[in-house]
Design a protein around this motif. Structure first.
Motif, PDB file in Angstrom:
ATOM      1  N   LYS A   1      46.186  43.640  42.943  1.00 34.51           N
ATOM      2  CA  LYS A   1      45.190  42.562  42.848  1.00 34.51           C
ATOM      3  C   LYS A   1      45.647  41.332  43.635  1.00 34.51           C
ATOM      4  CE  LYS A   1      43.136  43.749  38.371  1.00 34.51           C
ATOM      5  NZ  LYS A   1      41.938  44.318  38.921  1.00 34.51           N
TER       6      LYS A   1
ATOM      7  N   MET B   1      43.703  39.532  46.687  1.00 34.25           N
ATOM      8  CA  MET B   1      43.159  38.190  46.483  1.00 34.25           C
ATOM      9  C   MET B   1      43.835  37.109  47.335  1.00 34.25           C
ATOM     10  SD  MET B   1      42.827  38.425  42.332  1.00 34.25           S
ATOM     11  CE  MET B   1      41.756  37.028  42.002  1.00 34.25           C
TER      12      MET B   1
ATOM     13  N   VAL C   1      41.615  31.309  42.913  1.00 35.92           N
ATOM     14  CA  VAL C   1      42.256  32.621  42.982  1.00 35.92           C
ATOM     15  C   VAL C   1      43.280  32.756  41.852  1.00 35.92           C
ATOM     16  CG1 VAL C   1      43.761  34.124  44.354  1.00 35.92           C
ATOM     17  CG2 VAL C   1      41.852  32.930  45.441  1.00 35.92           C
TER      18      VAL C   1
ATOM     19  N   TRP D   1      43.121  35.605  39.002  1.00 39.33           N
ATOM     20  CA  TRP D   1      44.223  36.545  38.898  1.00 39.33           C
ATOM     21  C   TRP D   1      44.869  36.473  37.517  1.00 39.33           C
ATOM     22  CZ3 TRP D   1      49.565  36.654  38.282  1.00 39.33           C
ATOM     23  CH2 TRP D   1      50.199  37.846  38.656  1.00 39.33           C
TER      24      TRP D   1
END
Length: 166
Positions: free
Chosen positions: A97, A101, A115, A119
Motif C-alpha cells: 500500500k 500511495m 496519504v 495509509w
C-alpha cells in the motif's frame, strides 16, 4: 548494524513518503542527488554517518509536522527499527500500500497529510500498527529523547563497543 542496511534497502520508499526528491533529501543531509540515487540503487553503501544524518533530518521533519508524518514514523518502525513487531502478512500488505500511495506525494497529486491519514486507516484496519508508533508528541514537549533516543543510542553504542573491543 542491521538498521543501516534496512535503511538503505527502504530509502526510496521512505524518501517518497516524506515527499522529497533525491536532490531535496541530499540537500538536507549535505550530499548530492547522485549520492542519494546511488545509495538507493545499492551502487554505494550507506555509511553510519549518512544514516545518522538521514535519521536526524527525518526525525526533525516528523517533529515539525506530526500530523503529516504518521505514515513515515510508522514505516521507520516497521522497516528499520522494529520489523520483528509486525506479522509478515500485515507487513507485506502495508508495504504494498505504501509503494502504491507514496508516489502521489512526490508527484504532487496528493498531500503528504492525506496519504498519511489514508495509509494509517489501512494500517489500523489491518491491525498491524504498534500503538507506540502512532503517538504524536505534543507541541513544546521535550521529545528529543523519545524520538531520537532509541536509534541514536543504538548507533553510538555500536561505535563505543567497537572501540572497547580493540
Amino acid at each position: 548494524m542491521e538498521e543501516i542496511q534496512r535503511m538503505q534497502d527502504n530509502l526510496l520508499l521512505i524518501r517518497r513518503t516524506i515527499g522529497w526528491t533525491a536532490a531535496e533529501f541530499g540537500d538536507q543531509i549535505g550530499v548530492t542527488r547522485q549520492t542519494i540515487n546511488n545509495i538507493e540503487s545499492g551502487r554505494n553503501k550507506l555509511t553510519k554517518t549518512q544514516y545518522i544524518a538521514m535519521r536526524s533530518v527525518i526525525d526533525a521533519e516528523i517533529v515539525k509536522h506530526p500530523e503529516e508524518t504518521q505514515m513515515v514514523k510508522t514505516l521507520l518502525d516497521m522497516l528499520i527499527d522494529h520489523p520483528e513487531n509486525y506479522l509478515k502478512a500485515d507487513y507485506n500488505e502495508l508495504i504494498e500500500k505504501a509503494n502504491l500511495m507514496s508516489p502521489s506525494i512526490l508527484a504532487g497529486t496528493a498531500t503528504r497529510e492525506t496519504v498519511s491519514k489514508e495509509w494509517m486507516k489501512a494500517a489500523g484496519a489491518i491491525g498491524a500498527v504498534v500503538a507506540s508508533t502512532v503517538a504524536v508528541p505534543l507541541a513544546g514537549t521535550p521529545i528529543v529523547g523519545a524520538v531520537v533516543g532509541g536509534w541514536l543510542a543504538k548507533a553510538v553504542k555500536t561505535t563505543d563497543k567497537k572501540k572497547r573491543d580493540k
